[in-house]
Design a protein around this motif. Structure first.
Motif, PDB file in Angstrom:
ATOM      1  N   PHE A 339      -8.963  18.499   6.480  1.00  0.00           N
ATOM      2  CA  PHE A 339      -7.663  18.767   4.908  1.00  0.00           C
ATOM      3  C   PHE A 339      -9.001  18.421   4.460  1.00  0.00           C
ATOM      4  O   PHE A 339      -8.928  19.644   3.568  1.00  0.00           O
ATOM      5  CB  PHE A 339      -6.648  17.542   4.555  1.00  0.00           C
ATOM      6  CG  PHE A 339      -5.857  17.871   3.452  1.00  0.00           C
ATOM      7  CD1 PHE A 339      -4.891  19.183   3.515  1.00  0.00           C
ATOM      8  CD2 PHE A 339      -6.633  17.276   2.479  1.00  0.00           C
ATOM      9  CE1 PHE A 339      -5.027  19.375   2.217  1.00  0.00           C
ATOM     10  CE2 PHE A 339      -6.488  17.930   0.946  1.00  0.00           C
ATOM     11  CZ  PHE A 339      -5.201  18.857   0.553  1.00  0.00           C
ATOM     12  N   LEU A 340      -9.794  17.448   4.025  1.00  0.00           N
ATOM     13  CA  LEU A 340     -10.533  17.682   3.360  1.00  0.00           C
ATOM     14  C   LEU A 340     -11.768  18.193   3.356  1.00  0.00           C
ATOM     15  O   LEU A 340     -12.005  18.686   2.810  1.00  0.00           O
ATOM     16  CB  LEU A 340     -11.364  16.086   3.002  1.00  0.00           C
ATOM     17  CG  LEU A 340     -11.915  15.796   2.217  1.00  0.00           C
ATOM     18  CD1 LEU A 340     -12.872  14.675   1.510  1.00  0.00           C
ATOM     19  CD2 LEU A 340     -14.086  15.950   2.654  1.00  0.00           C
ATOM     20  N   VAL A 341     -11.898  19.017   4.563  1.00  0.00           N
ATOM     21  CA  VAL A 341     -13.514  19.824   5.184  1.00  0.00           C
ATOM     22  C   VAL A 341     -12.801  21.207   4.913  1.00  0.00           C
ATOM     23  O   VAL A 341     -13.874  22.032   4.670  1.00  0.00           O
ATOM     24  CB  VAL A 341     -13.783  19.739   6.063  1.00  0.00           C
ATOM     25  CG1 VAL A 341     -12.522  20.337   7.495  1.00  0.00           C
ATOM     26  CG2 VAL A 341     -15.249  19.752   6.671  1.00  0.00           C
ATOM     27  N   GLY A 342     -11.427  21.137   4.783  1.00  0.00           N
ATOM     28  CA  GLY A 342     -10.827  22.760   4.542  1.00  0.00           C
ATOM     29  C   GLY A 342     -11.177  22.673   2.718  1.00  0.00           C
ATOM     30  O   GLY A 342     -11.214  24.351   3.095  1.00  0.00           O
ATOM     31  N   THR A 343     -10.636  22.240   2.463  1.00  0.00           N
ATOM     32  CA  THR A 343     -10.902  22.368   0.914  1.00  0.00           C
ATOM     33  C   THR A 343     -12.215  22.308   0.570  1.00  0.00           C
ATOM     34  O   THR A 343     -12.600  22.922  -0.312  1.00  0.00           O
ATOM     35  CB  THR A 343     -10.636  20.826   0.231  1.00  0.00           C
ATOM     36  OG1 THR A 343      -8.594  20.404   0.432  1.00  0.00           O
ATOM     37  CG2 THR A 343     -10.747  20.826  -1.351  1.00  0.00           C
ATOM     38  N   VAL A 344     -13.241  21.567   1.086  1.00  0.00           N
ATOM     39  CA  VAL A 344     -14.629  21.842   0.873  1.00  0.00           C
ATOM     40  C   VAL A 344     -15.974  22.527   1.535  1.00  0.00           C
ATOM     41  O   VAL A 344     -16.715  23.938   0.678  1.00  0.00           O
ATOM     42  CB  VAL A 344     -15.207  20.733   1.243  1.00  0.00           C
ATOM     43  CG1 VAL A 344     -16.982  20.711   1.171  1.00  0.00           C
ATOM     44  CG2 VAL A 344     -15.384  19.124   0.104  1.00  0.00           C
ATOM     45  N   ASN A 345     -14.433  23.138   1.940  1.00  0.00           N
ATOM     46  CA  ASN A 345     -15.323  24.708   2.818  1.00  0.00           C
ATOM     47  C   ASN A 345     -15.006  25.923   2.514  1.00  0.00           C
ATOM     48  O   ASN A 345     -15.257  27.262   2.027  1.00  0.00           O
ATOM     49  CB  ASN A 345     -14.899  24.918   4.592  1.00  0.00           C
ATOM     50  CG  ASN A 345     -16.167  24.418   4.660  1.00  0.00           C
ATOM     51  OD1 ASN A 345     -17.160  24.456   4.771  1.00  0.00           O
ATOM     52  ND2 ASN A 345     -16.280  24.143   6.060  1.00  0.00           N
ATOM     53  N   ALA A 346     -13.664  26.174   1.501  1.00  0.00           N
ATOM     54  CA  ALA A 346     -13.135  27.088   0.992  1.00  0.00           C
ATOM     55  C   ALA A 346     -13.592  27.485  -0.220  1.00  0.00           C
ATOM     56  O   ALA A 346     -13.784  27.213  -1.525  1.00  0.00           O
ATOM     57  CB  ALA A 346     -11.669  26.868   0.263  1.00  0.00           C
ATOM     58  N   ASP A 347     -14.037  28.947   0.025  1.00  0.00           N
ATOM     59  CA  ASP A 347     -14.948  29.896  -0.622  1.00  0.00           C
ATOM     60  C   ASP A 347     -13.820  30.053  -2.118  1.00  0.00           C
ATOM     61  O   ASP A 347     -12.653  29.897  -1.877  1.00  0.00           O
ATOM     62  CB  ASP A 347     -15.185  30.923   0.208  1.00  0.00           C
ATOM     63  CG  ASP A 347     -16.384  30.378   1.187  1.00  0.00           C
ATOM     64  OD1 ASP A 347     -17.334  30.229   0.954  1.00  0.00           O
ATOM     65  OD2 ASP A 347     -16.180  31.396   1.313  1.00  0.00           O
ATOM     66  N   GLN A 348     -14.283  30.818  -3.230  1.00  0.00           N
ATOM     67  CA  GLN A 348     -13.882  31.047  -3.727  1.00  0.00           C
ATOM     68  C   GLN A 348     -13.844  32.299  -4.311  1.00  0.00           C
ATOM     69  O   GLN A 348     -15.402  32.488  -4.867  1.00  0.00           O
ATOM     70  CB  GLN A 348     -13.835  29.841  -4.990  1.00  0.00           C
ATOM     71  CG  GLN A 348     -13.032  28.988  -4.725  1.00  0.00           C
ATOM     72  CD  GLN A 348     -13.195  27.322  -5.161  1.00  0.00           C
ATOM     73  OE1 GLN A 348     -14.113  27.465  -6.513  1.00  0.00           O
ATOM     74  NE2 GLN A 348     -11.955  26.582  -5.397  1.00  0.00           N
TER      75      GLN A 348
END
Length: 682
Positions: A339-348
């Protein structure tokens, strides 16, 4: 509706020289069109004759302060707090207790504009205000505090508006055909920071001008007053500005201006959390930040009092791309890590396109003189879906109409302002069990009254009501999200104050300007702040009160004294009736500058800044702190150095060890810093 504004109010009195609610629209080219006077006694110009709490930081002060970020540049304005402000990505701007906070870089209650383009409006977790740009691109930064001056700029604005105006070619050519420009080099001892900024200007004719700017700012990790390293404080940011203007038609009645500015940073193996000084659970990322603003403005001013038409089309685009650095998070290998790495890798990515059309008319009806500003605005905000990082995607389309009419009757001025805005939000992904589209609208406005006694003394006051419509961040299927997307936040603000200006007050040839302003704001129907310890129960309301004082005194011999102060008090109320100190209340702050100018060739000053009633991001009390800053500007008037400006400064002279107000407890303020710069104009 306007009814909440009028409930329980009494008439307030204010200055007739110009309430200037609409002043920011045209003030750049004609600062006196509402009768406002700009008096210069010290470093900062003070606006006299306006009920609008307005502070302008001009190009000279921008250069003198040698700030690394725009946020650092304006934290000297009364009521403005700088949150985690040593880097462009992490710094946040808080005005009167609203704006950046300890979690998000924005709470939608301040507006930031670059040449009219709306920027820095997204609620990004652990990222600053997104005012990601370099101070040396700008000729002026204007801060409007409170709601009363906001109706030409947006809805839901409680803290205020920050307006940045980029440089023009004519600033370097003197407004006449030819070439011009400047080159600036700057060095900072703390963090080994350096800056180069180049301006190239060309006016082939009096009706045509072009400007190019390239600025590169590099800073290593800073040191605090105790000698420890401030983690996550290094950055390298190249910035660009291209701007052109073409004037044409009979009497040069038409003009078209196009500007494009861009700032980017390609950071490797840096903290994901911009507010922290160590990696924490999130770990490190490779992060590319790219921010762009493009503005096209058409103006038609045929020379009569009824028509001064402006059409401003702007586009703001910010992209933040992340790649997690393997092995940097202590949660790697645990069940929580995916879950954390999905948050950190999410581009904006956030894009805002806006068209604002205004016309200003000056006319009379009987004994009443009118200065009328009417405007229309249409805006689309698009956000890429990023639910992994808590930022739902979608579009927000808004349409607004606003009218501001300054009516002068003898020594009185009455200025009503009104804004109607409608909004439609569409989710980028299908939402299960709830609508995918939401509509809302609101009517808001304010009233300012003014009276000029005719002897240099004026009194003023205002009442304003605004409505913060739901935003894309409120999308979701939970009961909490649905409550927020269907309810708007509201606020009422009352202000009253007085000002005095005069010459030959204490000695022949001196000048004095003093302005005091008291404000009282109530925010209710809250959707953006929750009870401490809860993520779903909102505060009942927030009350923010304060007193702002600005003064400037100058003598004929060049000696000057500038003063700026702010005393704040805020309370947040829970649904059960309990209360606590408002978590984002601005610190009490006094700033005194004593200096002397020798004509235009030498300026020496000593600045003292004292802050009290301070807290860190976790609401822990912080000790009072006093910081001393020294500055010198030298402009040789003859010889080979003519046209060169030398600046030197010492910030935090006594090497105080402290944490900034509302900053993370681990993020200390920079220690003693020596700065030098040289600018050559050509």
């Amino acid at each position: 509706m306007l009814t909440p504004l009028l409930r329980g109010t009494t008439a307030l009195v204010c200055v007739p020289l110009g309430v200037a609610l609409a002043a920011p629209v045209a003030a750049q080219e004609d600062p006196g069109f509402l009768g406002t006077l700009i008096l210069t006694a010290g470093k900062r110009d003070l606006t006299f004759g306006t009920a609008l709490p307005r502070t302008v930081v001009d190009e000279e002060e921008i250069q003198d302060r040698q700030a690394s970020t725009v946020a650092q540049l304006i934290d000297s304005v009364p009521g403005v707090s700088l949150v985690n402000g040593t880097t462009p990505q992490g710094s946040g701007i808080n005005i009167r207790g609203f704006g950046a906070n300890t979690t998000f870089g924005s709470d939608q209650k301040i507006a930031v504009q670059v040449d009219g383009a709306s920027v820095g409006s997204e609620e990004l977790y652990r990222i600053g205000t997104q005012l990601f740009t370099d101070p040396l691109l700008y000729r002026e930064v204007e801060v409007l505090r409170g709601t009363i001056g906001s109706f030409a700029y947006g809805s839901g604005i409680v803290g205020g508006v920050v307006k940045l105006e980029t440089k023009d070619a004519s600033d370097f050519t003197g407004g006449v055909p030819g070439f011009g420009g400047s080159q600036t080099f700057e060095y900072s001892s703390n963090g080994g920071g350096w800056v180069t900024s180049t301006n190239l200007a060309w006016m082939p004719t009096e009706q045509t001008e072009f400007l190019l700017n390239y600025s590169l700012r590099d800073q290593g990790d800073l040191e605090a007053g105790d000698g420890t390293t401030i983690g996550n404080s290094a950055f390298r940011t190249p910035s660009y500005l291209a701007k052109g203007k073409f004037t044409f038609g009979d009497s040069d009645a038409h003009s078209i201006t196009l500007s494009h500015s861009r700032t980017e940073a390609d950071d490797k193996d840096v903290l994901y959390d911009q507010f922290a000084t160590d990696g924490g659970s999130f770990g490190n990322v490779d992060r590319l930040t790219d921010t762009r603003q493009t503005v096209l403005e058409y103006r038609f001013a045929p020379g009569n009092d009824l028509i001064d038409l402006r059409a401003n089309l702007s586009y703001a685009d910010q992209k933040i791309e992340y790649d997690y650095v393997p092995g940097s998070s202590p949660l790697e290998g645990t069940p929580s890590f995916p879950f954390l790495v999905g948050t950190v890798n999410a581009d904006q990515r956030y894009e805002t396109t806006k068209l604002t059309i205004t016309n200003r008319s000056i006319f009379e009806t009987g004994t009443v003189s009118h200065d009328l500003l009417a405007g229309f605005e249409i805006q689309r905000r698009e956000r890429a879906d990023n639910t992994a990082a808590g930022a739902p995607g979608g579009t927000n389309d808004r349409v607004a109409l606003f009218v501001i009419d300054e009516m002068s009757i003898g020594q009185f001025t009455v200025t009503p302002a009104i804004r109607y805005e409608s909004s439609k939000i569409d989710s980028a992904t299908a939402l299960t069990g709830v609508p995918n589209s939401y509509d809302s609208d609101a009517l808001m406005g304010g009233l300012a009254l003014a009276y000029d006694f005719g002897n240099g003394l004026s009194v003023f006051g205002s009442a304003a009501y605004t409505d913060g419509l739901p935003i894309i961040d409120d999308l979701g299927t939970s009961a909490t999200a649905q409550r927020r997307i269907n309810q708007s936040e509201k606020s009422r603000t009352y202000e009253i104050g007085a000002e005095y200006t005069g010459t030959d007050v204490f000695a022949a040839g001196d000048s004095l300007t003093v302005r005091g302003n008291y404000y009282d704001t109530d925010l209710y129907d809250i959707t953006s702040y929750t009870v401490s310890g809860s993520t779903s129960v909102e505060l009942r309301d927030v009350q923010s009160k304060g007193f702002e004082l600005e003064a400037s005194y100058g003598m004929a011999n060049g000696t000057y004294v500038d003063f700026a102060g702010h005393r704040a008090d805020g309370t947040e109320f829970n649904p059960d009736g309990t209360s606590a100190v408002w978590r984002n209340t601005a610190a009490d702050r006094l700033q005194l500058t004593v200096g002397k100018k020798w004509d235009n060739w030498l300026d020496l000053s000593w600045e003292i800044v004292h802050s009290a009633n301070r807290r860190d991001a976790l609401r822990n009390d912080l000790a009072d702190v006093t910081v001393h800053n020294l500055r010198a500007t030298w402009r040789p008037q003859e010889g080979v150095l003519t046209g060169t400006e030398f600046r030197a400064g010492i910030e935090n002279l006594l090497d105080e060890d402290y944490v900034g107000h509302l900053s993370s407890a681990s993020r200390k303020a920079p220690g003693r810093t020596f700065k030098v710069s040289v600018t050559k104009s050509f």
